[in-house]
Design a protein around this motif. Structure first.
Motif, short mmCIF file in Angstrom:
data_model
loop_
_atom_site.label_atom_id
_atom_site.label_comp_id
_atom_site.label_asym_id
_atom_site.label_seq_id
_atom_site.Cartn_x
_atom_site.Cartn_y
_atom_site.Cartn_z
N GLN A 1 -3.55 8.14 9.18
CA GLN A 1 -1.73 9.04 8.15
C GLN A 1 -1.98 8.79 6.91
N LEU A 2 -2.29 7.62 6.76
CA LEU A 2 -2.30 7.21 5.06
C LEU A 2 -3.52 7.90 4.70
N GLU A 3 -4.91 8.41 5.10
CA GLU A 3 -5.82 8.65 4.18
C GLU A 3 -5.49 10.34 4.14
N GLU A 4 -4.51 11.10 5.08
CA GLU A 4 -3.74 12.74 4.72
C GLU A 4 -3.30 12.13 3.24
N GLN A 5 -2.20 11.31 3.33
CA GLN A 5 -1.65 10.57 2.16
C GLN A 5 -1.95 10.90 1.24
N GLY A 6 -3.42 9.98 0.77
CA GLY A 6 -3.65 9.76 0.30
C GLY A 6 -4.83 11.60 -0.77
N LYS A 7 -5.30 12.06 0.44
CA LYS A 7 -5.86 13.65 0.00
C LYS A 7 -4.57 14.13 -0.51
N VAL A 8 -3.36 14.39 0.28
CA VAL A 8 -2.37 15.44 -0.48
C VAL A 8 -2.07 14.42 -1.96
N LEU A 9 -2.29 13.00 -2.13
CA LEU A 9 -2.01 12.96 -3.40
C LEU A 9 -3.01 13.06 -4.36
N GLY A 10 -4.07 14.26 -4.15
CA GLY A 10 -4.81 14.13 -4.98
C GLY A 10 -6.36 13.51 -5.21
N ALA A 11 -6.62 12.45 -4.02
CA ALA A 11 -7.76 11.70 -3.62
C ALA A 11 -9.43 12.21 -3.33
N ASN A 12 -9.90 12.23 -3.80
CA ASN A 12 -11.15 13.26 -2.66
C ASN A 12 -11.93 12.37 -1.86
N SER A 13 -12.90 12.68 -0.86
CA SER A 13 -13.10 12.01 0.21
C SER A 13 -13.85 10.26 -0.41
N PHE A 14 -14.80 10.12 -1.36
CA PHE A 14 -15.13 8.76 -1.56
C PHE A 14 -13.34 7.83 -1.81
N GLN A 15 -12.65 8.54 -2.92
CA GLN A 15 -11.92 7.88 -3.08
C GLN A 15 -10.81 7.85 -2.15
N VAL A 16 -10.56 8.03 -1.03
CA VAL A 16 -9.89 8.17 0.15
C VAL A 16 -10.93 6.75 0.56
N PHE A 17 -11.77 6.62 0.49
CA PHE A 17 -12.80 5.97 1.48
C PHE A 17 -12.34 4.84 0.71
N PHE A 18 -12.80 4.29 -0.56
CA PHE A 18 -12.27 3.56 -1.43
C PHE A 18 -11.40 2.73 -0.87
N HIS A 19 -10.04 3.47 -1.65
CA HIS A 19 -9.10 2.93 -2.06
C HIS A 19 -8.47 2.95 -0.55
N ILE A 20 -8.16 3.62 0.09
CA ILE A 20 -7.54 3.65 1.08
C ILE A 20 -8.03 3.16 1.91
N THR A 21 -8.93 4.08 2.92
CA THR A 21 -9.52 3.91 4.47
C THR A 21 -10.11 1.77 4.01
N LEU A 22 -10.88 1.41 3.48
CA LEU A 22 -11.25 0.32 3.44
C LEU A 22 -10.33 -1.03 3.23
N PHE B 1 -0.69 5.82 -8.07
CA PHE B 1 -2.04 6.15 -7.27
C PHE B 1 -3.12 7.24 -7.73
N GLY B 2 -2.08 8.24 -7.18
CA GLY B 2 -2.95 9.60 -7.90
C GLY B 2 -2.91 9.53 -9.40
#
Ligand SMILES: Nc1ncnc2c1ncn2[C@@H]1O[C@H](COP(=O)(O)OP(=O)(O)OP(=O)(O)O)[C@@H](O)[C@H]1O
Ligand SMILES: Nc1ncnc2c1ncn2[C@@H]1O[C@H](COP(=O)(O)OP(=O)(O)OP(=O)(O)O)[C@@H](O)[C@H]1O
Ligand SMILES: [Mg+2]
Ligand SMILES: [Mg+2]
Lengths: 276, 296, 346, 388, 346
Positions: A159-180, E98-99
């Protein structure tokens, strides 16, 4: 009253497991400790001195050990995080099989595997290299990584990764800023487990490392086998302390990194952090 | 359309690195071991394919008594570790405090390598060990030989002790995490419905933690069943634990003994896999009967 | 089947006082509601009664007996938790049976009672399923069944509806009212939804920050709230300061209102007059005295009713009218407020 | 590919000077048993420093058990790989296996100036290792002799033959034991008793046939059966390693420990592990002695360096330093007759520690080892009869 | 700030079809609601628009451009999820930032914008707190702030109120309406609460099982539902079969109703007449024709209104009356239903 009894039982049993470790500490500074003395008769620093003397081989091997184990930890995490994520979040054909397959190294001893792969590693020139040792150390760590990350991804979902994506984070950003950061607790416990497993490997190291890669257990084990208790205990004590420090370091570094990475505003606002 | 493909492939892409390593190192290693155990060596190809090594392994008396010894020691030690570990976790979860210190200290045995654990157990329980010395101090005994022979004994007490010492904290930590997550809500609900101390343990804590207890049991069992260090150093001269037999064959300087070592390793692995499967099966049965039975 | 008395109960976690000197009496067989914002101490109150939390001060009586020393399992006060807390490792039937098993009721009796309860709750077909195989409403019913089967003296419902969707919620609400009527179990319903409280209960207690602010019948609470906070909890209100009062009337800048017997108490000094939106009537013309002229600022259609914001002098008044009325934004209208539909608070 | 030349390093075509030149600045990896702190310290300290000083060669000591080393070599041979080991510490059965499996490089001993100068190449102990011809594939490193160690304070009059040993065991039941085979020392102790009972001569050149051996040692097996009930834990079980037995001795749990190193006792006393009053004893008919050696693996990447290092190990300085119980206490391999007066003085000046027997006493009572292939057979027969 | 078109979108998970041939157009700057029972595919619809889920068939257009190939992070359609999904490891400020951080906006600008946004959302004091240290309403606001700060083209609100209590919910609802008016962002609000939909939106779409059943203004949906299901979604209804109709009237067993222009369409055959409880008027006496006599069976006080169940012949009619009316249980009353307050469905 009942609560006190159970507390007493708890403490006594726990101590029964912890106190034996004191033996190591005592023996590491013991010269002589004959029967039936309850405490050593004579103390000395023969063992610790040998380990810590200048330019000592022990310290050198300790460095090698830490280096290898850290690499193993990083690499194993790197492959088991996505693996655990796939198993924790997605449904796909073959999932059940892969789940079992990834846990197989727990059941089939890596010793047998190491013996089998030895000749292949030789042919590929992987023996006697740190790379080969790292590669073989990864195997026994995989089940722990996969297990822990599968569980944690089942729990947190994406869920949080989805949220990150819609907020404009690309896959790398999602991984380092959210997943980890969200799997941080799992990251720490899996990391610790993998580090411990790699750090205490003896058989696989000498098999694949062939003596060119000398890790701390390679120095320690002959002493344990030879029965020189002072030396064995000294090495063990250093081993345990270094492992503990390694684990604490892993935990601290990760936590620090992520408290920092929670954004400039994050850091900026943290000073206002209130205890809940 | 492309999108559909992508979502279906994603999990496989994620799994690719870990599966590659497993296939390359683990599976290949396993296959090579199997080859060696049936007489296929590096260059010789499949010409001298044979099951002779297996036959001989099974024929030897040492193997059978070793198998029995290994099974018994692993089962008993893992069983004891589970009981103590679960008990400790339960006691701790029932305390108001978390006892962080206790938790950290109890982690220590986990990071101690098996060889060191053997060393510790030897120092404690040998006939001139710390316990014997305490015995002397208390006037219970005078000479080491009066102390019961726990190390090197036929029953494998020393081996069991070492595995229990290493295994219990592992079980404890995992089960404690689970129990703690159960604690608040389910316990309140159960107490509210009239459950007391013992009921709480057997009705709520135990069944809810069973899956993790179960998987930890398997890990520990498979480990103690397959490793040689502790039975080698603390076990009796005879019978020899199976992994010790395999190890002795393996380190035998004569290369000709290697297929025997591999055959034994494969038998060991096969037995582990079978036992894990068996346990799994029994566990499932047990669960179905127990839980569904209550619904009627 | 029990009379309950909370006698000056206090409880604090950490530094904060969660329950402050709570005194509350519930008649035998009555159903009451506890209403209040999140974190005001509703759940804690239930837990204190059930024996899951010990109060710092004060005594809980059940049928006149001090139950403070009794452990949870002996009180017969059963909570149905908001998140139902069904045991995931037991079937629905097993869950329902649980309490009886704890009481060591013989197997046969147990089985009969469970069957009966399953039928009563219309769960016959689901007895063998596990909690994660049934729907939200069924879970909620199973949780209630599990509590009812042990014949509790007191049934404590902790926000039993808040996880359900509108339709299920209405269904469950009437179901609970029905059961309560049938079985006459003393029941406390905790909720933060005014409708739940108003529609189900004989009495309602409103809590704020650990204090019981008002306790009375639904009518009393809705029509004679003791404070603005309580009033606001039951819906939006228009708030006017009282200029002065004479023998029969209360004067505000909106005009004068007749004092009504209902809402006045002797010797109490009231400072505010409250008017609910639905008490504001809107007309095209000024057809009687005491009407207020205003300008429609905003109109929000809400199906069953329509909300209006109307500018009267410098103040915005909120009004609501049943049905789809067509006063438009910018239109001049006249408002009438009946004295008997107003409330007075200190 | 590129390493081919190195592994096929051709000695015949090089002079010693060329070898020295080739070796200079290189690194030599020496593999062997690493369980003794004193030995490790000596290797990492004195020896490594000396070789670095004299030849600019870095000596890397790698502690690893010999069976593991041979395993590694076997694996490398299968995989046709260049090795990492340049020198290995080896003897007996292991040498037999290594040589018959062609894991060793050689012959090389005749190339070494110090071998030619100081070693009696006709000596049986140089020509044979456990009865197996060395043929120049290993160079002598040191000598060991089997001794039994008692605490004089406890045992003023230790047994010196098998009858006395049995009597002693009966006198103190449960206080004597030895490590079970395949422990190296335990296995040697069994052979010592066998020699004492049936004599050693018949074993020299005995066929490696199980029936033959069984018959030869039958009286000894009977003896062990008689002895068994008086051993520690009634002979039901034995310590797994000599290390554990040493610990039991130093804890006072048993009355005797044995060693395949005649100077072990003094070194253990000075480390404080054994009681001050510990002393070593040999049987009146003598005890088994053997030599230990250094060999060069077939795939050593630095054979020149290995040769130089081995040559240096055969020097008076190194051998005498090794003889010093403070360092190691290992018996020297240099032939007394080939030493100069001064050189002999160097050895005589080495002070033997407490409890150790002098070199001449040992040498007089030194018995040869049985042929290597017999060792596992004897072990197996013993285990069949005395373990269940 | 974008016009959106779902063009014949379909999506299935596993075997089930979750979205069936959905076509839906949203004007630039408009706010619409999607209403429907749990599991009908509302969230999936939003995810398809945001690019988190790829449709099996059909195309999504934003401002006339096919966005199917665009990844989520490039679409500018931001979802605010029901469970807010604040990143637990970042402070509220960090979350909002964040965004911008992802867009590599310079630090100073970021800080300014965050400060501004915090102020705008009345969260100034909470910027440094972590999500678990603030209240539900504050969390919801933080989540919205986090989405607004990156100037989304489309704002997708997935049940943003369902975790809030009544007061907070009302607060948030007017807050969102206000923002939407101010910023004119094209907004889709997903909800299963009729009031939310009716009160906030220009248009409402009602979905059942993956299909869009009706799409229109709030008035259309409440007053001219296309089916009983849709009607029921906006509140209880009394349902009558139509006996027959003549030119001006529709006959049911309750009596005849005048046909009204509003609710009739030519050539459509209607089979049911629906009456909402608030359209049933209750009187003491039969003062006009076409009134129905009934017996009060049940009275439930709900503060703002009172619910009645009234037995008319063999049928129970539901009625609701504003305020605390005192028709008692067992009393005989007369009911009047205006034709214009009835609905006809097929
Ligand atoms: N075990 C606990 N430890 C510390 N504080 C607690 C504990 N349980 C409750 N509290 C605190 O006590 C206060 C009241 O909690 P309680 O659960 O009774 O509230 P509530 O009225 O039920 O709220 P909600 O409507 O959110 O369920 C809250 O501020 C809560 O944080
Ligand atoms: N990732 C998925 N895999 C399989 N099925 C899914 C997935 N996501 C949703 N579904 C199914 O699709 C249907 C629609 O789900 P969706 O979340 O869109 O419903 P919703 O209208 O948002 O419901 P709610 O009001 O409960 O949030 C459900 O039946 C759901 O089970
Ligand atoms: Mg609560
Ligand atoms: Mg949804």
């Amino acid at each position: 009253m009942k609560k006190q009894t159970s507390r007493a039982v708890l403490v006594v049993v726990a101590l029964a497991f912890i106190l034996p470790l004191m033996i190591i500490l005592l023996w590491s500074v013991t010269v002589s400790w004959p029967f039936p003395d309850l405490f050593p008769r004579e103390f000395g620093l023969r063992g610790l001195a040998q380990i810590f003397e200048e330019g000592s081989r022990a310290l050198e091997s300790l460095y090698t050990s830490v280096k290898i184990s850290l690499w193993v930890t990083i690499l194993t995490l790197m492959i088991t995080i996505p693996g655990g994520k796939a198993l924790g979040i997605y449904d796909f054909p073959g999932k059940a099989f892969i789940k079992i397959f990834a846990l197989a190294p727990l059941i089939i001893s890596p010793v047998a595997i190491g013996m089998g792969i030895h000749s292949t590693f030789i042919r590929l020139g992987l023996t006697n290299t740190e790379l080969g040792v790292v590669l073989i150390h990864i195997v026994p760590g995989i089940p722990y990584g996969i297990r822990i990350f599968t569980n944690i991804f089942e729990l947190v979902g994406n869920q949080l990764e989805e949220q990150g994506k819609v907020l404009g984070a690309n896959s790398f950003q999602v991984f380092f800023h959210i997943t980890l950061p969200t799997i941080l607790p799992g990251l720490i416990s899996a990391g610790s487990m993998i580090f411990i497993i790699s750090f205490s490997q003896y058989f696989l190291t000498f098999l694949i490392g062939g003596g060119s890669v000398i890790t701390f257990p390679l120095m320690m084990v002959p002493y344990i086998q030879s029965g020189d208790r002072t030396m064995a205990a000294s090495y063990s004590a250093v081993f345990i302390v270094v492992t503990l420090c390694g684990l604490l370091a892993i935990e601290k570094v990760l936590k620090l990194y992520y408290s920092k990475s929670s954004g400039i505003a994050g850091a900026f606002y943290t000073r206002k952090k209130v205890k809940s | 359309m492309f999108g559909v493909k992508k979502t279906q492939l994603t999990p496989y892409i994620y799994l690719l690195p870990v599966i590659s390593i497993l296939l390359f190192v683990f599976t290949l290693g396993l296959v090579m071991s199997i080859f060696q155990s049936i007489g296929v060596h590096g260059d010789s190809g499949f010409e001298n394919l044979t099951v002779e090594y297996y036959r001989e392994v099974f024929r030897s008396g040492g193997f059978r008594s070793g198998l029995f010894f290994s099974l018994r020691v692993s089962l008993i030690s893992t069983g004891i570790a589970v009981i103590i570990g679960v008990g400790l976790a339960y006691l701790l979860v029932m305390q108001q405090r978390e006892w962080k210190i206790l938790q950290i200290l109890l982690k220590l045995p986990i990071i101690v390598p098996h060889l060191v654990a053997a060393f510790i157990i030897f120092t404690l329980f040998s006939q001139s060990g710390i316990l014997a010395r305490i015995g002397v101090l208390l006037g219970l005994m005078e000479h080491p030989r009066e102390f019961p022979g726990l190390i090197f004994d036929r029953q494998g007490v020393g081996v069991i002790l070492a595995y229990v010492w290493k295994g219990t904290p592992f079980i404890f930590l995992i089960v404690y995490q689970v129990l703690r997550s159960i604690h608040g809500e389910m316990v309140e609900a159960a107490r509210n419905l009239g459950a007391k101390g013992k009921d709480l343990f057997f009705e709520i804590f135990l069944p809810l933690s069973i899956p993790s207890v179960f998987s930890t049991f398997i890990i520990l069992f498979a480990f103690s069943f397959g490793s040689y260090e502790i039975p080698f150093l603390l076990g009796p001269t005879s019978p020899r634990a199976l992994p010790v037999l395999a190890y002795v064959e393996y380190i035998h300087p004569d290369w000709m003994n290697r297929p025997y070592a591999m055959a034994m390793n494969m038998v060991l692995a096969g037995i582990s896999v079978f036992l894990v499967w068996l346990y799994h099966w029994v566990f499932k049965k047990f669960r179905r009967h127990n839980w569904e039975g209550r619904s009627r | 089947m029990s009379e309950i008395l909370f006698d000056r109960i206090s409880k604090h976690y950490d530094k904060e006082e969660t329950i402050k000197n709570l005194t509350l009496k519930i008649e035998d067989g009555e159903i009451i509601s506890l209403l209040g914002p999140s974190g005001c101490g509703k759940t804690t109150t239930l837990k204190i009664l059930a024996g899951l939390v010990n109060p710092d001060f004060g005594t809980v009586y059940m049928d006149g007996i001090n139950v403070n020393p009794l452990p949870a399992e002996k009180r017969g006060a059963v909570i149905v938790f908001q998140d139902h807390r069904l045991f995931p490792h037991m079937t629905v039937g097993g869950n329902i049976e649980f309490g009886l098993r704890m009481q060591k009721v013989p197997k046969r009796t147990r089985r009969e009672k469970v069957e009966e309860m399953l039928k009563f709750m219309e769960l016959e077909e689901h007895g063998g399923k596990f909690p994660d195989q049934i729907s939200g409403g069924q879970k909620q019913r199973a949780a209630i069944a599990r509590s009812l089967i042990i014949n509790p003296k007191v049934l404590l419902l902790d926000e039993p509806f808040s996880n359900l969707d509108q339709r299920l919620k209405e269904e469950m609400r009437s179901f609970i009212v029905e059961i309560q009527k049938k079985l006459k179990i003393t029941t406390i319903l905790v909720t933060h939804d005014k409708e739940d409280a108003l529609m189900t209960s004989k009495k309602i207690g409103v809590m704020f920050q650990g204090e019981l602010k008002q306790y009375g019948t639904p009518e009393e609470l809705y029509e004679e709230p003791s404070s603005i906070e309580v009033a606001k909890f039951f819906g939006e209100v228009n708030e006017f300061s009282i200029d002065h009062e004479d023998e029969h009337r209360i004067h505000t800048y909106l005009g004068a209102f007749n004092k009504t017997r209902l809402s006045m108490k002797r010797g109490v000094y009231y400072s505010k007059l409250l008017v609910r939106p639905e008490a504001v009537e809107i007309y095209y013309e000024e057809h009687s005295e005491n009407m207020i002229s205003g300008l429609v600022m905003e109109r929000i259609y809400a199906g069953e009713k329509t909300y209006y914001s109307i500018l009267c002098g410098e103040r915005i008044l909120k009004a609501s009218v049943v049905g789809n009325c067509h006063w438009n934004e910018g239109q001049r209208v006249f408002l009438k407020i009946e004295g008997k539909n107003t409330m007075l608070v200190k | 590919g590129g390493h081919e030349d190195e592994t096929k390093f051709n000695l015949e075509e090089m002079t010693w000077e060329e070898i020295l030149e080739e070796a200079e600045g290189s690194e030599v990896r020496f593999y062997g048993w690493g369980g003794d702190q004193a030995i490790n310290d000596w290797l990492n300290g004195f020896l490594a420093e000396r070789i670095l000083e004299q030849y600019g060669i870095i000596l890397e000591w790698v502690p690893m058990n010999i069976d593991e080393i041979l395993n590694k070599l076997q694996g490398e041979k299968q995989g046709n790989a260049v090795g990492t080991a340049d020198m290995i510490w080896i003897n007996g059965e292991n040498f037999y296996t290594a040589k018959t499996n062609e894991l060793l490089y050689g012959p090389f001993t005749e190339v070494l100036p110090n071998f030619v100068a100081y070693i009696d190449s006709e000596d049986v102990e140089v020509r044979y290792d456990f009865g197996f011809p060395t043929e120049g594939f290993e160079a002598p490193y040191g000598k060991a002799q089997f001794v039994m160690i008692y605490d004089e304070a406890q045992t003023p009059d230790p047994p010196v033959n098998h009858e006395e040993f049995l009597t002693y065991a009966k006198q103190y039941p449960g206080e004597l034991t030895f490590p079970a085979p395949p422990d190296f020392t335990g296995s040697a102790f069994i052979r010592n008793l066998i020699y004492d009972i049936v004599g050693y001569e018949q074993f020299i050149g005995m066929e490696a046939d199980e029936e033959v051996v069984r018959e030869a040692i039958a009286p000894a097996i009977d003896y062990f059966k008689e002895l068994k009930p008086y051993l520690w834990r009634s002979g039901e079980t034995y310590p797994a390693t000599i290390a554990q037995l040493e610990n039991m001795f130093s804890d006072g749990e048993v009355r005797m420990v044995m060693a395949y190193n005649s100077n072990l006792v003094s070194q253990r006393i000075s480390s404080g592990i054994f009681p001050e009053t510990s002393t070593s004893v040999i049987f009146e008919k003598g005890t088994i002695g053997n030599g230990h050696f250094i060999a060069i693996p077939f795939n050593s990447p630095n054979k020149a360096g290995a040769l130089v290092a081995i040559n240096e190990i055969l020097s008076v300085e190194v051998q005498s330093s090794k003889y010093d119980p403070e360092n190691w206490g290992d018996l020297p391999v240099l032939n007394n007759d080939k030493l100069s007066q001064d050189e002999r003085a160097v050895f005589n000046s080495v002070e033997l520690g407490k409890g150790a027997l002098p070199q001449d006493v040992l040498l007089e009572n030194r018995l040869p080892e049985v042929p290597a292939p017999l060792v596992p057979i004897i072990d197996r027969i013993w285990m069949e009869n005395l373990l269940d």
